[in-house]
Write an enzyme that holds these catalytic residues in place. Structure first.
Site, PDB file in Angstrom:
ATOM      1  N   TYR A  78     -20.939 -45.626 -40.361  1.00 21.03           N
ATOM      2  CA  TYR A  78     -21.949 -45.474 -39.461  1.00 21.03           C
ATOM      3  C   TYR A  78     -22.462 -46.970 -39.226  1.00 21.03           C
ATOM      4  O   TYR A  78     -22.711 -47.170 -37.905  1.00 21.03           O
ATOM      5  CB  TYR A  78     -23.024 -44.554 -39.844  1.00 21.03           C
ATOM      6  N   SER A 133     -29.145 -48.859 -33.654  1.00 21.30           N
ATOM      7  CA  SER A 133     -29.994 -48.340 -34.905  1.00 21.30           C
ATOM      8  C   SER A 133     -30.105 -49.384 -35.743  1.00 21.30           C
ATOM      9  O   SER A 133     -29.582 -50.510 -35.677  1.00 21.30           O
ATOM     10  CB  SER A 133     -28.798 -47.424 -35.515  1.00 21.30           C
TER      11      SER A 133
END
Length: 187
Positions: free
Chosen positions: A153, A140
């Site tokens: 995250y 990501s």
């Protein structure tokens, strides 16, 4: 000969899109996820639309023993994985660091990091034996830049990037390619 593509988290999002693309290219698939009904529906759809073979395996990527069992119990036709797509992942509890729920953090670590490690370790031995394979880890932009409330995250996606780089070095001598794809990031 058709390639065997093993996709984690295939029942939605990027995993589903990967399943569609590889099936459209004529590859046979192993699709995995936790939602049995979605996997079975996807399997039926892909097989009928693209005339491919597809095996659906439902398990929780966080469970090391379930991962190992699922890979060991693949039908013979699907045991020689050519491409592993480590897509399963999630983001939970977007809170400030001091307010975050530890259970959310543990779930993200167990899915985004441990799950990738468990499935890779289960699939890689056959690739090493055949001296060929490709592993694609879905990262990501959060693995390259942090943002407010993205604490754990972002940390897990930075770990995916680091694991990808170290796997690439370690597996090169076995002719296994490792790629980290970070949607939204410029690599």
């Amino acid at each position: 000969m058709k390639r065997i593509v093993f996709i984690t988290g295939a029942s939605s999002g990027i995993g589903l899109a990967c399943a569609e693309k590889f099936a459209a290219a004529g590859d046979d698939l192993v699709i995995t996820g936790r939602r049995v009904e979605r996997l079975e529906s996807l399997k039926t759809s892909l097989q009928s639309r693209y005339n491919i073979e597809c095996h659906a395996a439902s398990f929780d990527i966080q469970d090391k023993d379930a991962v190992k069992l699922a890979v060991e119990n693949l039908p013979d036709r699907f045991k020689h994985v050519d491409i592993l797509i480590n897509n399963a992942g999630l983001a939970l509890g977007r809170n400030y660091f001091q307010d975050a729920d530890m259970n959310d953090w543990e779930t993200m670590i167990n899915t985004n990091i441990n799950g990738l490690v468990y499935i890779s370790r289960a699939v890689i031995p056959a690739m090493i034996k055949r001296k060929t394979g490709h592993i694609i880890n879905l990262g990501s932009i959060a693995g390259h830049e942090v943002y407010e409330k993205g604490n754990m995250y972002c940390a897990t996606k930075f770990a995916v990037d680091a694991l990808s780089k170290s796997m690439r070095i370690d597996l090169l001598k076995h002719h296994i390619k490792v790629t980290n794809i970070s949607p939204g990031a410029v690599n």
